[in-house]
Scaffold this active site. Structure first.
Site, PDB file in Angstrom:
ATOM      1  N   SER A 124       0.840  -1.198   0.000  1.00  0.00           N
ATOM      2  CA  SER A 124       0.000   0.000   0.000  1.00  0.00           C
ATOM      3  C   SER A 124       0.873   1.245   0.000  1.00  0.00           C
ATOM      4  O   SER A 124       1.974   1.245   0.578  1.00  0.00           O
ATOM      5  CB  SER A 124      -0.853  -0.022   1.269  1.00  0.00           C
ATOM      6  OG  SER A 124      -1.463   1.218   1.482  1.00  0.00           O
ATOM      7  N   TYR A 148      -1.980  -0.891  10.815  1.00  0.00           N
ATOM      8  CA  TYR A 148      -2.231  -1.493   9.502  1.00  0.00           C
ATOM      9  C   TYR A 148      -1.030  -1.261   8.584  1.00  0.00           C
ATOM     10  O   TYR A 148      -0.502  -2.185   7.965  1.00  0.00           O
ATOM     11  CB  TYR A 148      -3.511  -0.909   8.875  1.00  0.00           C
ATOM     12  CG  TYR A 148      -3.589  -1.190   7.395  1.00  0.00           C
ATOM     13  CD1 TYR A 148      -3.839  -2.475   6.928  1.00  0.00           C
ATOM     14  CD2 TYR A 148      -3.350  -0.175   6.455  1.00  0.00           C
ATOM     15  CE1 TYR A 148      -3.867  -2.733   5.554  1.00  0.00           C
ATOM     16  CE2 TYR A 148      -3.383  -0.433   5.097  1.00  0.00           C
ATOM     17  CZ  TYR A 148      -3.636  -1.713   4.649  1.00  0.00           C
ATOM     18  OH  TYR A 148      -3.647  -1.978   3.309  1.00  0.00           O
ATOM     19  N   LYS A 152       2.001  -3.830   6.696  1.00  0.00           N
ATOM     20  CA  LYS A 152       2.429  -3.857   5.279  1.00  0.00           C
ATOM     21  C   LYS A 152       3.944  -3.657   5.182  1.00  0.00           C
ATOM     22  O   LYS A 152       4.621  -4.337   4.410  1.00  0.00           O
ATOM     23  CB  LYS A 152       1.695  -2.768   4.482  1.00  0.00           C
ATOM     24  CG  LYS A 152       0.213  -3.021   4.345  1.00  0.00           C
ATOM     25  CD  LYS A 152      -0.080  -4.234   3.461  1.00  0.00           C
ATOM     26  CE  LYS A 152      -1.544  -4.572   3.397  1.00  0.00           C
ATOM     27  NZ  LYS A 152      -1.829  -5.864   2.780  1.00  0.00           N
TER      28      LYS A 152
HETATM   29  P1  NAD Z   1     -11.064  -6.894   1.261  1.00  0.00           P
HETATM   30  O1  NAD Z   1     -11.270  -6.885   2.734  1.00  0.00           O
HETATM   31  O2  NAD Z   1     -12.230  -6.616   0.389  1.00  0.00           O
HETATM   32  O3  NAD Z   1     -10.408  -8.283   0.813  1.00  0.00           O
HETATM   33  C1  NAD Z   1      -9.571  -9.029   1.656  1.00  0.00           C
HETATM   34  C2  NAD Z   1     -10.111 -10.447   1.655  1.00  0.00           C
HETATM   35  O4  NAD Z   1      -9.257 -11.247   2.480  1.00  0.00           O
HETATM   36  C3  NAD Z   1     -11.524 -10.565   2.198  1.00  0.00           C
HETATM   37  O5  NAD Z   1     -12.315 -11.290   1.289  1.00  0.00           O
HETATM   38  C4  NAD Z   1     -11.364 -11.321   3.520  1.00  0.00           C
HETATM   39  O6  NAD Z   1     -12.471 -12.162   3.786  1.00  0.00           O
HETATM   40  C5  NAD Z   1     -10.096 -12.107   3.251  1.00  0.00           C
HETATM   41  N1  NAD Z   1      -9.295 -12.469   4.430  1.00  0.00           N
HETATM   42  C6  NAD Z   1      -8.859 -11.663   5.433  1.00  0.00           C
HETATM   43  N2  NAD Z   1      -8.107 -12.370   6.292  1.00  0.00           N
HETATM   44  C7  NAD Z   1      -8.062 -13.640   5.836  1.00  0.00           C
HETATM   45  C8  NAD Z   1      -7.446 -14.835   6.285  1.00  0.00           C
HETATM   46  N3  NAD Z   1      -6.709 -14.874   7.403  1.00  0.00           N
HETATM   47  N4  NAD Z   1      -7.621 -15.958   5.566  1.00  0.00           N
HETATM   48  C9  NAD Z   1      -8.377 -15.956   4.427  1.00  0.00           C
HETATM   49  N5  NAD Z   1      -8.978 -14.862   3.963  1.00  0.00           N
HETATM   50  C10 NAD Z   1      -8.819 -13.717   4.651  1.00  0.00           C
HETATM   51  O7  NAD Z   1      -9.884  -5.857   0.952  1.00  0.00           O
HETATM   52  P2  NAD Z   1      -9.382  -5.280  -0.445  1.00  0.00           P
HETATM   53  O8  NAD Z   1      -9.733  -3.848  -0.484  1.00  0.00           O
HETATM   54  O9  NAD Z   1      -9.774  -6.180  -1.536  1.00  0.00           O
HETATM   55  O10 NAD Z   1      -7.814  -5.359  -0.200  1.00  0.00           O
HETATM   56  C11 NAD Z   1      -7.062  -6.474  -0.617  1.00  0.00           C
HETATM   57  C12 NAD Z   1      -5.621  -6.291  -0.173  1.00  0.00           C
HETATM   58  O11 NAD Z   1      -5.123  -5.067  -0.718  1.00  0.00           O
HETATM   59  C13 NAD Z   1      -5.454  -6.186   1.337  1.00  0.00           C
HETATM   60  O12 NAD Z   1      -4.264  -6.856   1.689  1.00  0.00           O
HETATM   61  C14 NAD Z   1      -5.322  -4.699   1.581  1.00  0.00           C
HETATM   62  O13 NAD Z   1      -4.576  -4.417   2.725  1.00  0.00           O
HETATM   63  C15 NAD Z   1      -4.583  -4.263   0.326  1.00  0.00           C
HETATM   64  N6  NAD Z   1      -4.808  -2.850  -0.003  1.00  0.00           N
HETATM   65  C16 NAD Z   1      -6.087  -2.377  -0.105  1.00  0.00           C
HETATM   66  C17 NAD Z   1      -6.287  -1.039  -0.400  1.00  0.00           C
HETATM   67  C18 NAD Z   1      -7.690  -0.474  -0.470  1.00  0.00           C
HETATM   68  O14 NAD Z   1      -7.840   0.743  -0.334  1.00  0.00           O
HETATM   69  N7  NAD Z   1      -8.727  -1.273  -0.684  1.00  0.00           N
HETATM   70  C19 NAD Z   1      -5.203  -0.192  -0.608  1.00  0.00           C
HETATM   71  C20 NAD Z   1      -3.920  -0.717  -0.507  1.00  0.00           C
HETATM   72  C21 NAD Z   1      -3.733  -2.055  -0.200  1.00  0.00           C
HETATM   73  C1  WQD Z   2      -9.321   9.915   0.909  1.00  0.00           C
HETATM   74  C2  WQD Z   2      -9.433  11.407   1.166  1.00  0.00           C
HETATM   75  C3  WQD Z   2      -9.600  11.933   3.509  1.00  0.00           C
HETATM   76  C4  WQD Z   2     -13.469   9.930   4.056  1.00  0.00           C
HETATM   77  C5  WQD Z   2      -6.778   4.800   2.841  1.00  0.00           C
HETATM   78  C6  WQD Z   2      -5.715   4.116   3.640  1.00  0.00           C
HETATM   79  C7  WQD Z   2      -4.605   3.658   2.738  1.00  0.00           C
HETATM   80  C8  WQD Z   2      -5.160   2.797   1.600  1.00  0.00           C
HETATM   81  C9  WQD Z   2      -6.265   3.490   0.876  1.00  0.00           C
HETATM   82  C10 WQD Z   2      -5.097   0.516   2.312  1.00  0.00           C
HETATM   83  C11 WQD Z   2      -8.591  11.886   2.347  1.00  0.00           C
HETATM   84  C12 WQD Z   2     -10.870  12.306   2.792  1.00  0.00           C
HETATM   85  C13 WQD Z   2     -12.282  10.444   3.567  1.00  0.00           C
HETATM   86  C14 WQD Z   2     -14.516  10.829   4.412  1.00  0.00           C
HETATM   87  C15 WQD Z   2     -13.128  12.663   3.725  1.00  0.00           C
HETATM   88  N1  WQD Z   2      -5.720   1.581   2.098  1.00  0.00           N
HETATM   89  N2  WQD Z   2     -12.115  11.785   3.389  1.00  0.00           N
HETATM   90  N3  WQD Z   2     -14.289  12.162   4.229  1.00  0.00           N
HETATM   91  O1  WQD Z   2      -6.975   7.806   3.732  1.00  0.00           O
HETATM   92  O2  WQD Z   2      -6.152   8.251   1.382  1.00  0.00           O
HETATM   93  O3  WQD Z   2      -6.222   5.954   2.214  1.00  0.00           O
HETATM   94  O4  WQD Z   2      -7.265   3.910   1.822  1.00  0.00           O
HETATM   95  O5  WQD Z   2      -3.933   0.292   2.180  1.00  0.00           O
HETATM   96  O6  WQD Z   2      -3.719   2.957   3.532  1.00  0.00           O
HETATM   97  O7  WQD Z   2      -5.209   5.048   4.605  1.00  0.00           O
HETATM   98  O8  WQD Z   2      -8.338   7.049   1.723  1.00  0.00           O
HETATM   99  O9  WQD Z   2     -10.686   7.175   1.055  1.00  0.00           O
HETATM  100  O10 WQD Z   2     -10.116   7.194   3.512  1.00  0.00           O
HETATM  101  O11 WQD Z   2      -9.568   9.202   2.113  1.00  0.00           O
HETATM  102  O12 WQD Z   2     -12.988  13.884   3.581  1.00  0.00           O
HETATM  103  O13 WQD Z   2     -15.594  10.418   4.876  1.00  0.00           O
HETATM  104  O14 WQD Z   2     -10.778  11.705   1.505  1.00  0.00           O
HETATM  105  O15 WQD Z   2      -9.274  12.909   4.471  1.00  0.00           O
HETATM  106  O16 WQD Z   2      -8.137  13.174   2.040  1.00  0.00           O
HETATM  107  P1  WQD Z   2      -6.879   7.374   2.350  1.00  0.00           P
HETATM  108  P2  WQD Z   2      -9.761   7.582   2.127  1.00  0.00           P
END
Ligand code: NAD
Ligand code: WQD
Length: 337
Positions: A124, A148, A152
């Protein structure tokens, strides 16, 4: 290739399964459904015409995971499984360290035992902490501001050490920026439990009438309109980035690291305005105090992924918002209806 997708019924995983199938791969999903719904599998069938093999298994369960590896004989793994909510990780750090780290350890053991050498890991942009400047390059210093993010960063370091020790392991660390949008069919999308933490699912819930207004977290940031700027990327572009990364691993590169973003930043108010345009509805908002830990601006340098993976995001902000809305409008209660 035959690919294991851990967390494959989740938001990004399910979209990646489609890209994998469309590019000729065989996919097996392992997910414990802790943050996703079984209905995703039917939707994937509707979209791909393929029954995706699924094991309802916790990746930390070594016995069950080894049985899956023994049976399926994978050539590669994409590891999405884990917890991802920043705020929750501050409340429940142990659960985050336990789930995210232990699942990765168990997976590494299985890969070593069964000789699977290609791994794509979901990292991330959060590992850049508060970057000194933008765009953010892959060699910027790393730091985190919440448990979190620390999971990562730890996993990135663990996999880096492992790749040095285990010659022949190929690992891609993919640092996602802000994934949004949904498959154009509107059959799959992001379905957060309860009130969304992230901006886009929150806005779509306001647009559909389930929440009264958007809370804009601060309008005094050092940005053109004072609201936070982020690099939103369409989840289908992100999914295609995984296929490109897997292809790269076939060239035996060892450990590689890529940003997956668009290189463009949009403010919270620009997002609200774009949703007003694509939904044709007013999106009421109120400015509230800053959310602790948020930064002003975050967007990626996309040069490395473009040069080395031949991948770049193609879908623009309007399409991201249109597809998020299409999913929300067709599924106002997510997968539960
Ligand atoms: P998500 O929660 O929709 O998907 C994660 C999946 O993993 C879920 O289906 C959950 O049931 C499963 N899971 C969790 N723990 C598990 C375990 N121990 N065994 C088996 N299954 C398990 O999340 P997402 O948004 O699809 O994110 C996927 C990956 O990408 C995550 O690792 C997340 O940290 C990373 N990521 C997400 C974002 C984002 O903003 N969505 C941004 C950066 C990184
Ligand atoms: C986006 C912008 C908020 C909600 C997060 C995680 C990051 C990654 C992606 C997993 C920011 C603003 C938000 C609201 C708002 N996930 N905001 N009102 O914080 O950039 O990233 O998701 O790895 O690790 O931190 O995403 O969508 O929460 O926020 O004003 O109700 O929107 O301040 O500027 P963020 P976000």
């Amino acid at each position: 290739m035959k690919i294991l997708v851990t967390g494959g019924t989740g938001y990004i995983g399910s979209h990646t399964v489609i890209s994998l199938v469309n590019s000729g791969n065989e996919v097996v999903i392992v997910d414990n459904l802790s943050n996703s719904k079984i209905q995703v599998l039917d939707r994937l069938y509707k979209i791909t015409g393929k029954k995706i093999k699924f094991y309802k298994t916790d990746v930390r369960n070594e016995k069950k995971l080894f049985a899956v590896f023994r049976k399926e004989k994978f050539q590669g793994v994409i590891h999405f499984a884990g917890f991802k909510a920043v705020g929750e990780s501050v409340e429940k750090p142990l659960e985050y360290y336990s789930n995210n780290l232990e699942s990765t350890f168990t997976l590494m053991k299985a890969m070593k035992t069964f000789g699977v050498r290609n791994l794509v890991f979901s990292s991330s942009a959060t590992v850049y902490g508060k970057p000194a400047s933008v765009p953010i390059y892959e060699d910027f210093p790393l730091s985190t501001t919440n448990p979190y993010g620390t999971t990562k960063l730890f996993i990135e370091r663990i996999l880096t050490d492992w790749s040095k020790a285990e010659k022949g392991m190929n690992i891609a660390l993919l640092r996602y920026f802000n994934p949004v949008g949904a498959h154009e069919s509107g059959l799959i999308g992001e379905d957060p439990n309860g009130i969304p933490n992230n901006l886009v699912p929150y806005i779509t819930k306001v647009a559909v009438g389930k929440l009264p207004f958007v809370n804009v977290f601060g309008d005094d940031y050092d940005t053109p309109d004072g609201t936070g700027v982020r690099d939103y990327i369409h989840v289908c572009d992100l999914a295609e980035g995984h296929v490109a990364a897997l292809k790269k691993l076939e060239t035996n590169p060892g450990l590689v690291v890529y940003n997956l973003g668009t290189g463009k930043g949009y403010s919270v108010l620009e997002m609200v305005e774009m949703f007003r345009k694509v939904t044709g509805r007013e999106i009421p908002y109120r400015v509230t105090p800053r959310r602790p830990g948020d930064i002003d601006v975050c967007y990626a340098s996309t040069e490395k992924a473009k040069a080395e993976l031949g991948w770049e995001a193609k879908r623009d902000l309007e399409q991201m918002c249109r597809d998020s809305w299409n999913w929300q409008e067709k599924n106002p209660d997510g997968y539960s209806k």
